[in-house]
Design an enzyme around this catalytic site. Sequence first.
Site, PDB file in Angstrom:
ATOM      1  N   HIS A  50       0.847  -1.176   0.000  1.00 18.23           N
ATOM      2  CA  HIS A  50       0.000   0.000   0.000  1.00 18.23           C
ATOM      3  C   HIS A  50       0.900   1.249   0.000  1.00 18.23           C
ATOM      4  O   HIS A  50       2.109   1.157   0.235  1.00 18.23           O
ATOM      5  CB  HIS A  50      -0.941   0.012   1.218  1.00 18.23           C
ATOM      6  CG  HIS A  50      -0.262   0.022   2.536  1.00 18.23           C
ATOM      7  ND1 HIS A  50      -0.198  -1.083   3.361  1.00 18.23           N
ATOM      8  CD2 HIS A  50       0.423   0.994   3.173  1.00 18.23           C
ATOM      9  CE1 HIS A  50       0.478  -0.772   4.436  1.00 18.23           C
ATOM     10  NE2 HIS A  50       0.867   0.480   4.360  1.00 18.23           N
TER      11      HIS A  50
HETATM   12  P1  TYD Z   1      -1.694  -2.791   7.566  1.00 19.81           P
HETATM   13  O1  TYD Z   1      -1.189  -1.396   7.656  1.00 19.81           O
HETATM   14  O2  TYD Z   1      -2.466  -3.188   6.356  1.00 19.81           O
HETATM   15  O3  TYD Z   1      -0.480  -3.786   7.768  1.00 19.81           O
HETATM   16  P2  TYD Z   1       0.882  -3.986   6.940  1.00 19.81           P
HETATM   17  O4  TYD Z   1       1.160  -2.734   6.205  1.00 19.81           O
HETATM   18  O5  TYD Z   1       1.890  -4.273   7.976  1.00 19.81           O
HETATM   19  O6  TYD Z   1       0.706  -5.141   6.048  1.00 19.81           O
HETATM   20  O7  TYD Z   1      -2.550  -3.079   8.882  1.00 19.81           O
HETATM   21  C1  TYD Z   1      -3.145  -4.334   9.139  1.00 19.81           C
HETATM   22  C2  TYD Z   1      -4.482  -4.087   9.864  1.00 19.81           C
HETATM   23  O8  TYD Z   1      -4.274  -3.428  11.109  1.00 19.81           O
HETATM   24  C3  TYD Z   1      -5.406  -3.210   9.026  1.00 19.81           C
HETATM   25  O9  TYD Z   1      -6.727  -3.718   9.201  1.00 19.81           O
HETATM   26  C4  TYD Z   1      -5.328  -1.848   9.708  1.00 19.81           C
HETATM   27  C5  TYD Z   1      -4.973  -2.185  11.160  1.00 19.81           C
HETATM   28  N1  TYD Z   1      -4.099  -1.164  11.771  1.00 19.81           N
HETATM   29  C6  TYD Z   1      -4.606  -0.340  12.780  1.00 19.81           C
HETATM   30  O10 TYD Z   1      -5.775  -0.440  13.176  1.00 19.81           O
HETATM   31  N2  TYD Z   1      -3.779   0.593  13.353  1.00 19.81           N
HETATM   32  C7  TYD Z   1      -2.487   0.744  12.955  1.00 19.81           C
HETATM   33  O11 TYD Z   1      -1.759   1.618  13.499  1.00 19.81           O
HETATM   34  C8  TYD Z   1      -1.978  -0.106  11.909  1.00 19.81           C
HETATM   35  C9  TYD Z   1      -0.560   0.037  11.419  1.00 19.81           C
HETATM   36  C10 TYD Z   1      -2.828  -1.031  11.356  1.00 19.81           C
END
Ligand code: TYD
Length: 137
Positions: A50
């Site tokens: 992302h």
């Molecule tokens: P995501 O940012 O997609 O993870 P990565 O980039 O590590 O693959 O986050 C995974 C899930 O956690 C998504 O549903 C959003 C949630 N999340 C939060 O609620 N708060 C946060 O600070 C972060 C980083 C993620």
Amino acid sequence: MMSLIKLIDLPDLGDDRGGLVAIESNQSVPFEVKRLYYIFNTTDRPRGFHAHIELKQLAICLKGSCRFILDDGKSKEEILLDTPLQGLYIDGVVWREMHDFSEDCVLLVLASEHFSEADYIRDYQDFLKAVQNENRI
Ligand code: TYD
């Protein structure tokens, strides 16, 4: 062309008793830290995929290693993070992926904003459109 990989050397206060790093908002990290999170108990599955619109982040691999791929829509660069003494600074609309987590990896991320799903671009085609629009301004 400026590199996408911006590494920040963190204040190393370690001595013969062990390592110590201290990070202060708006000093060694170039933004006010509003949130931090950490990734641990990692598997062989990559993460990320992302971009963010406004968010600035500093990613620090506290233990083990992982490989970051950064992509600004024009070029891709990668870096292996494997030291708690440096942080990878990510700002601007940059597509990021994290791969090859070591089993013991602990990845700390400092963030400039509270969590907001609205700040994410999770579709690669949408990301390309966003950076094309940005370059037009
Ligand atoms: P995501 O940012 O997609 O993870 P990565 O980039 O590590 O693959 O986050 C995974 C899930 O956690 C998504 O549903 C959003 C949630 N999340 C939060 O609620 N708060 C946060 O600070 C972060 C980083 C993620």
